[in-house]
Design an enzyme around this catalytic site. Sequence first.
Site, PDB file in Angstrom:
ATOM      1  N   SER A 107     -10.294  -0.309   6.352  1.00  0.00           N
ATOM      2  CA  SER A 107      -9.557  -0.171   5.098  1.00  0.00           C
ATOM      3  C   SER A 107      -9.025  -1.468   4.504  1.00  0.00           C
ATOM      4  CB  SER A 107      -8.387   0.808   5.285  1.00  0.00           C
ATOM      5  OG  SER A 107      -8.873   2.120   5.448  1.00  0.00           O
TER       6      SER A 107
ATOM      7  N   LYS B  55       0.841  -1.200   0.000  1.00  0.00           N
ATOM      8  CA  LYS B  55       0.000   0.000   0.000  1.00  0.00           C
ATOM      9  C   LYS B  55       0.876   1.249   0.000  1.00  0.00           C
ATOM     10  CE  LYS B  55      -4.008   1.800   2.573  1.00  0.00           C
ATOM     11  NZ  LYS B  55      -4.934   1.490   3.691  1.00  0.00           N
TER      12      LYS B  55
ATOM     13  N   SER C 270      -9.455   1.903   2.338  1.00  0.00           N
ATOM     14  CA  SER C 270      -8.447   2.632   1.597  1.00  0.00           C
ATOM     15  C   SER C 270      -7.399   1.755   0.930  1.00  0.00           C
ATOM     16  CB  SER C 270      -7.750   3.628   2.534  1.00  0.00           C
ATOM     17  OG  SER C 270      -7.101   2.936   3.593  1.00  0.00           O
TER      18      SER C 270
END
Length: 439
Positions: A153, A54, A129
């Site tokens: 997320s 990420k 996210s």
Amino acid sequence: MVEAALARVERHNLALNAVVTLNPQAMDDARALDLRIAAGQNPGPLAGVPVGIKDVTQVAGLRTTFGSPLYRDHVPGEDALVVRRLRAAGAVILGKTNTPEFAAGGNTWNDVFGRTRNPWNPAKSAGGSTGGGAAALATGMIGLAEGTDLGGSLRIPASFCGVVGLRPSPGLVPTWPSDWAWDTLQVTGPMARTAADVALMLQAVAGPSPLAPIRQPVDGRDFVAAVRKGPAKDLRVAYCPDIAGIGIDPGIESVCRRAAHRLAECGVGVDEIALDLSAGREAFLALRGLWFVAWMQDRLDRLEEFGINVKHNTRAGLAGLVPDIAKAETARGRIWHTFRTFFERYDHLLTPTMAVPPFPVEQNYPDTVAGKVMQTYVDWIAPTFVLSLTGLPVASVPCGLDGEGMPVGMQIVGRPEGEEAVLALAARMQEMVPIGLPC
């Protein structure tokens, strides 16, 4: 393996925008592993598996932007702890996956790379996210995804994209570096196409570190073996369709209800219950504000340069008062004790991951939940964020497709430090309700 992953990136990424920065050393790392294997060395349990990191987690020598124009050209000098552990296990870092700015939001978009699209329907949101990681997994661009989870997320995009995401209990996977060393609300964790793969990644990255004060011992814990063994006999679970009191899309609820009751076919006792965790909505907003102020402390003088989500949440935190935080922590404690009592009768809570189906990717968030206007702009992710308050392990596992052919996720909540049982039940649900992959 790496060549195959790069071929999938070439085939799908232009349409989906999941992988935002490729690692130019990926093929060299793969060749080095080949040489180690040829020399008879142990290459590690994740040997050759392409992993997406990420874009809020730093990788040495690889652009890490945090989804923010302020860090558009930022290149860290060292790996995050989780990246070090993945490399030590033999994984190959394929590249960075897309995220909202500083992971603020349940829909993945930012002003550096744009929007990530859902592989099941590119007109829809991939969630966030960790949306880039979920979309890349579902299309085979990577084999494992690293992510973070504050309010959902790892679970929101897992649900929208039809993969498995685990929010581990705090400290199981230490977060370093961190701008808030004592953070118990956001955790680092794994995402994969199957619960078995999540267990394999968790085995490689879990464990205490002198770099982080919040830690859990892992001696004797075997997540992989737990999934292979399967759920315990005489398991009792409770299903609740709306833990946050915001309503739920009827199509999603019917899919989750059917999946929950199918577990009875393998001997699991399933009860439907009412469980009201709505007090966690206000509590999470206060603690989320505190989280942003803590994480953005060294950047407050540049607050006006950040995007709307980061600015909104940080300003809300700056406007908060100590009594608000105290009230939120008190509510958090009550919720924890609610689960303490719950586990006297049940082994797991099952509840829908999302209250809404994937919405148009151009929207920051949906307008309504089950036809009702939301009280706050984050109400739509309340089913995940109220569970973040508990510190319990929670997985999102695919449990079916809705009427439009989009994935639906089920949250499985486990006892404290009960990741093994959560993953074992998630694997069983995947066996019973397979949904396949989008391509």
